[in-house]
Every structure is written in structure tokens, then in C-alpha cells.
Design an enzyme around this catalytic site. Sequence first.
Site, PDB file in Angstrom:
ATOM      1  N   GLU A   1       0.685  -1.228   0.014  1.00 50.21           N
ATOM      2  CA  GLU A   1      -0.022   0.168  -0.038  1.00 50.21           C
ATOM      3  C   GLU A   1       0.997   1.355   0.117  1.00 50.21           C
ATOM      4  O   GLU A   1       1.321   1.577   1.053  1.00 50.21           O
ATOM      5  CB  GLU A   1      -0.828   0.022   1.236  1.00 50.21           C
ATOM      6  CG  GLU A   1      -1.769  -1.161   1.234  1.00 50.21           C
ATOM      7  CD  GLU A   1      -3.018  -1.071   0.299  1.00 50.21           C
ATOM      8  OE1 GLU A   1      -3.142   0.208  -0.087  1.00 50.21           O
ATOM      9  OE2 GLU A   1      -3.749  -1.818   0.305  1.00 50.21           O
TER      10      GLU A   1
ATOM     11  N   CYS B   1      -2.334   9.335   2.058  1.00 52.13           N
ATOM     12  CA  CYS B   1      -2.211   8.889   0.752  1.00 52.13           C
ATOM     13  C   CYS B   1      -3.161   9.057  -0.161  1.00 52.13           C
ATOM     14  O   CYS B   1      -3.051   9.103  -1.416  1.00 52.13           O
ATOM     15  CB  CYS B   1      -2.068   7.338   1.015  1.00 52.13           C
ATOM     16  SG  CYS B   1      -3.117   6.295   1.818  1.00 52.13           S
TER      17      CYS B   1
HETATM   18  P1  NDP Z   1       8.014   5.179   4.905  1.00 51.83           P
HETATM   19  O1  NDP Z   1       8.042   4.299   3.525  1.00 51.83           O
HETATM   20  O2  NDP Z   1       9.208   5.826   5.115  1.00 51.83           O
HETATM   21  O3  NDP Z   1       7.866   3.982   5.959  1.00 51.83           O
HETATM   22  C1  NDP Z   1       7.011   3.122   6.164  1.00 51.83           C
HETATM   23  C2  NDP Z   1       7.343   2.003   7.240  1.00 51.83           C
HETATM   24  O4  NDP Z   1       8.376   1.157   6.711  1.00 51.83           O
HETATM   25  C3  NDP Z   1       7.924   2.535   8.470  1.00 51.83           C
HETATM   26  O5  NDP Z   1       7.416   1.640   9.500  1.00 51.83           O
HETATM   27  C4  NDP Z   1       9.492   2.558   8.225  1.00 51.83           C
HETATM   28  O6  NDP Z   1      10.172   2.517   9.492  1.00 51.83           O
HETATM   29  C5  NDP Z   1       9.474   1.341   7.647  1.00 51.83           C
HETATM   30  N1  NDP Z   1      10.711   0.747   7.000  1.00 51.83           N
HETATM   31  C6  NDP Z   1      11.810   1.830   6.550  1.00 51.83           C
HETATM   32  N2  NDP Z   1      12.791   1.129   5.736  1.00 51.83           N
HETATM   33  C7  NDP Z   1      12.205  -0.098   5.858  1.00 51.83           C
HETATM   34  C8  NDP Z   1      12.918  -1.312   5.081  1.00 51.83           C
HETATM   35  N3  NDP Z   1      14.397  -1.147   4.631  1.00 51.83           N
HETATM   36  N4  NDP Z   1      12.578  -2.497   5.530  1.00 51.83           N
HETATM   37  C9  NDP Z   1      11.243  -2.484   6.107  1.00 51.83           C
HETATM   38  N5  NDP Z   1      10.358  -1.613   6.731  1.00 51.83           N
HETATM   39  C10 NDP Z   1      11.384  -0.177   6.508  1.00 51.83           C
HETATM   40  O7  NDP Z   1       6.643   5.908   4.855  1.00 51.83           O
HETATM   41  P2  NDP Z   1       6.208   6.957   5.741  1.00 51.83           P
HETATM   42  O8  NDP Z   1       6.109   6.361   7.347  1.00 51.83           O
HETATM   43  O9  NDP Z   1       7.145   8.291   5.586  1.00 51.83           O
HETATM   44  O10 NDP Z   1       4.725   7.068   5.371  1.00 51.83           O
HETATM   45  C11 NDP Z   1       4.405   8.013   4.276  1.00 51.83           C
HETATM   46  C12 NDP Z   1       4.109   7.085   3.043  1.00 51.83           C
HETATM   47  O11 NDP Z   1       3.090   6.393   3.322  1.00 51.83           O
HETATM   48  C13 NDP Z   1       3.443   8.036   2.073  1.00 51.83           C
HETATM   49  O12 NDP Z   1       4.088   7.758   0.671  1.00 51.83           O
HETATM   50  C14 NDP Z   1       2.168   7.721   1.805  1.00 51.83           C
HETATM   51  O13 NDP Z   1       1.361   7.910   0.450  1.00 51.83           O
HETATM   52  C15 NDP Z   1       2.230   6.196   2.206  1.00 51.83           C
HETATM   53  N6  NDP Z   1       0.769   5.635   2.657  1.00 51.83           N
HETATM   54  C16 NDP Z   1       0.174   4.744   1.928  1.00 51.83           C
HETATM   55  C17 NDP Z   1      -1.121   4.612   2.084  1.00 51.83           C
HETATM   56  C18 NDP Z   1      -1.842   3.463   1.422  1.00 51.83           C
HETATM   57  O14 NDP Z   1      -2.756   2.771   2.138  1.00 51.83           O
HETATM   58  N7  NDP Z   1      -1.570   3.309   0.258  1.00 51.83           N
HETATM   59  C19 NDP Z   1      -1.645   4.885   3.570  1.00 51.83           C
HETATM   60  C20 NDP Z   1      -0.846   5.810   4.190  1.00 51.83           C
HETATM   61  C21 NDP Z   1       0.318   5.981   3.671  1.00 51.83           C
HETATM   62  P3  NDP Z   1      10.759   4.086   9.872  1.00 51.83           P
HETATM   63  O15 NDP Z   1       9.588   4.716  10.309  1.00 51.83           O
HETATM   64  O16 NDP Z   1      11.433   3.534  11.266  1.00 51.83           O
HETATM   65  O17 NDP Z   1      11.625   4.441   8.836  1.00 51.83           O
END
Ligand code: NDP
Length: 520
Positions: A250, A284
Site C-alpha cells: 500500500e 495517501c
Molecule cells: P516510509 O516508507 O518511510 O515508512 C513506512 C514504514 O516502513 C515505516 O514503519 C518505516 O520505518 C518502515 N521501513 C523503513 N525502511 C524499511 C526497510 N528497509 N524494511 C522494512 N521496513 C522499513 O513511509 P512513511 O512512514 O514516511 O509514510 C508515508 C508514506 O506512506 C507516503 O508515501 C504515503 O502515501 C504512504 N501511505 C500509503 C497508504 C496506502 O494505503 N496506500 C496509507 C498511508 C500512507 P521507520 O519509520 O522507522 O523508517
Amino acid sequence: MGHVLSIAGNGASMSGQGSPKIRSYAPATGELIGEAPNTSPDEVKQAVLRAARAQEAWGALPVEERASRLLRYRDAIVERAEEIVDLLVRECGKPRHEALLHEVMVVADLATYYAKAAPKILAPREISVHLMKHRRSFLHYPARGVVGVISPWNYPFQLPLRDVIMALVAGNAAVLKPSEVTPLIAVKAKEIWDAAGLPEDVFQVVTGEGKTGAALIDAGIQFLVFTGGVATGKRVAAACGERLIPCVMELGGKAPLIACSDADLERTARAIVYGGFSNAGQACISVERVYAHRDIHDRLLERVVNLTQQLHQGDPSKDFVDIGAIIFPHQIEVAEKHIADAVAKGAEVRAGGKRVPGAGQFFESTVLAKCDHTMTVMKEEIFGPIVPFMQVTTEEEALRLANESHLGLNAYVFSADREHGRRIAERVQAGGVLVNDVLSNGGTTEAPFGGIKQSGFGRAMGEEALREMCNIKHISVDRVATKNDPLWFPYTEKGYNFFKKGLRVMFGGGGLMKKISEIF
Ligand code: NDP
């Protein structure tokens, strides 16, 4: 400095108690509000191992029993709603209304819906087979095992619990890695689970940084639901691919809103303001670009600017505000960059446009006019409080521009003629399109939610998503007992000729199979 929360949760059940800590700060004030463990890869492995053991008993319960336990969790959430809202307001800087309606209420509704619907959705079902008529085919939906959930910070209660509840009702155990920016709300969700007397190891939370998330993928899970940005999503999908772990992605969105010439001006304007600035645009499915027909463009823009200027922004822990804070400084820099790029290429700032000075991270709700596709604000995800307008001369032009994107999560069409709106919706490239509404499919539990193109794959919510939490097992049973089967050994010339004739009879033009397929 306000009160600092100790590592929340019941010490015995949280992973990573001895680990170094990550810190959580309030976006509206900048104050430190608490710490949580930065769970190590070893500790994540242990958590998944405990989850796998606990899943055996949990998965063996009848689905109705799991559903009734999840209702107990829902009741505890409802009981402690104000406490959850308080923390969401502090940790995310979001308005109380949104914390209650977009987070707590959605989770309560989702648990209620799946508790009722899951027994039916997951019940084994017989499918009709057209060739092997001597056998009966049944589809069963056994749990996958341990489901990993990796979630972002923008809806830190609703998004992870949606996936956790669905995983659990399907008979899986769930291990959640929340965003490092909003760990405390996930810890709170876990604390409420434990306090409700539910089996501790069936739902676990591993707080930490990105590497904790990477460790979760490597810890022996059988399925992953990832919600986050496109760049991280690509890394996560690759890691799943290497281990052949099925996953749902997502990812980001760039929702277009097409305002047709006959759109209701007031509703469209209010929808743009709500859809663009709810959660300070950090959604999002936010309205990220408006294509307004020239017949309506100027009046619509003026009304949107006017409504935007009436929004009340401030620290949501002190007042009932419409717009809260921006999660961290980087998101403000992203907004500033988009605006500078757009203005340099000819856009006009008609409302807002800059950060709010003082403590905490606030950015004015911004409306840009005269935008076009040379500007980053129309092409890349903003994820902040900016609504860019572009005037179009025809709906065809609006459609072409709406589809000119690498993302395809949500889209919106506004027209007084619903059937016309629906026809346009059919041609927009997106996982979900709303006619004369915004955002509401985020809480339409029965409907699949997700994207196409680089917005990801797989779906959250709806029947499909619940079944995706399961393996699909085909069980085929004989109807009549026989000692041998014509398909088995021995192979003989007589048998070969029989099947050769059968091939013509059944599949030759106008043959038996055509007739059968006409019947079924
Ligand atoms: P990120 O992609 O930065 O992070 C998402 C999650 O992934 C966090 O828990 C993060 O941890 C974790 N993460 C980071 N690196 C890794 C890795 N290498 N392996 C596994 N997990 C990892 O997104 P954001 O938190 O900044 O959220 C914003 C984004 O989410 C926007 O692009 C938005 O559009 C999208 N989004 C999509 C939705 C949907 O339903 N399609 C709904 C809501 C948001 P950490 O925070 O510790 O870096």
C-alpha cells in the site's frame, strides 16, 4: 517540557525491553513525549517465534470464537477512546476530531464488521467444476501463519490495526512494526490488547527504526502487509521477493480531482478543502491536484481560497482546531520545495504558502493557481497541505492529465450528473474513484482499498483482502468409489484412441464442451 511517558506496555509482553531507545516528539510543541525500544533483529526473531507458537492455538479456534475475542478488544478500545485520542493528538499533532473519527472509530467499525462477516467470508465453499464431474471441489481458507505488518506515521492507529485485526480474525498471529516517529500509539494498542486479557504473543509490537522492519521480513513471517512510501516499498517488495514472502504493498498516491463544468460549486469546493487539508494533507488519498473545467475554474478557485482562509490551525491538544501540525521538519521542507518550484515556473500562491513561525511544526494550508505538469507539485506526491489547481478546457484533457502519473491510488470526479461522473470514473486509472466525495473509501470496510501502478498491489479491506490473509486450499473429494481410474496406468492403445476420440467430441468446433459451457 511535558510529561515523558515511560516505555509503555506491559513489560513482559513488549519485545526489545533491554534495547536502546527511540524517542517520540510532539510535532505541535517539539517536546519529548516518550521512548520505546529500538528492537534488535534477534529480538524481532524471538517475537516472531513466539507468535508462531501462539498462532497454533489461536488458529485452531473457530472463527466465531476469534471474532468474539476481537470484539472484546474493540470494546476495550471504545472504553479507552479518549486516552487513545489524547495520545494520537500529542504524538501526531492531528485534530481531536480526526483522531476520533479517522482512527478510533474506523478501527471499532472494522472490528465489528469483520467479527460478523469473517465466518461467512472464510467458510469453506464448494465450486462447480465442468470437467471432473466425478469429483467435488471445495475451497478452504486456512491462516497463513505469522503476518508481519509494517506501517507509516500518518494514521498510526487505524492503518496498522486494520491489518492486525484482519490477520487475527483469519487465524494468523500478527507482529507489527510501527513507524519510528509514532511508536507510542502502537505500544498503547498493544497495552490495551494485553489488558483485555487476550493472548499476549498472538499480537506483538516491535518498535524501532527501518532496520527493525527489515529484520521483521527476515524473521520467518509468512505474509507481509506494508504501508508506506514508494521508495521504501520497492526495497521491501524486493526483500519479500528474495524470500518468496507474499505481500501487499500500500504505497503513495497522487489523487486527482476532476471538477466537471456542471459540478456543484459549493460541494466541490468544500470537498477540495477537506480532502486536501485533512490531516494537514498527510494522507495517501489526499486531493493532490485539481483539474477544473474552465467554465467553473475561477469561481471554484475563489471559493476554495475563501474556505481555506477560514480554517483554524493550531496545537490540537489545546483547542478544537481544523488543522494540526506537520509530523516532522522534512515534510515542511518538501512542501517548501514544491511551492518554490511551482512559483518559479509560473504558479501563483493564492492562500498560505509558508511555515508558521514559533514552536512546533506548522505549515499554512496552501492553494496554488496556474499550475501545470512541468511542476513537481503536479507530478510527485506532496503529502502536505498544498492543493494545486490547473484549468482544463475539456473533460478529455482532465482525464489525460489525471492518468499521466506513475501513481494510481485514489481519484475524485465531481459532476451533477452521477451517471456521467461514473463514466468518467471508469476511465481514471486508479484503485478507487469516488464520485462527488473525497477520502470516504478509507473507511468503507466492505470495499477493497489499494492502488495500481506504483501505488502498489494487493488490497486492504473487503472480502478479497481478508481471504488474502489466508492460503487458498483446494480440497477435491471423490463422488463415487472405484478401484481404478481411466486416467491412471496402464497406458494402452485402446485407451489412447478413446481419449483421441474424446478430444474431438469434447473440444472440436461446436463440440460437447461448447454445449457444456453454454449450460454452465
Ligand atoms: P516510509 O516508507 O518511510 O515508512 C513506512 C514504514 O516502513 C515505516 O514503519 C518505516 O520505518 C518502515 N521501513 C523503513 N525502511 C524499511 C526497510 N528497509 N524494511 C522494512 N521496513 C522499513 O513511509 P512513511 O512512514 O514516511 O509514510 C508515508 C508514506 O506512506 C507516503 O508515501 C504515503 O502515501 C504512504 N501511505 C500509503 C497508504 C496506502 O494505503 N496506500 C496509507 C498511508 C500512507 P521507520 O519509520 O522507522 O523508517
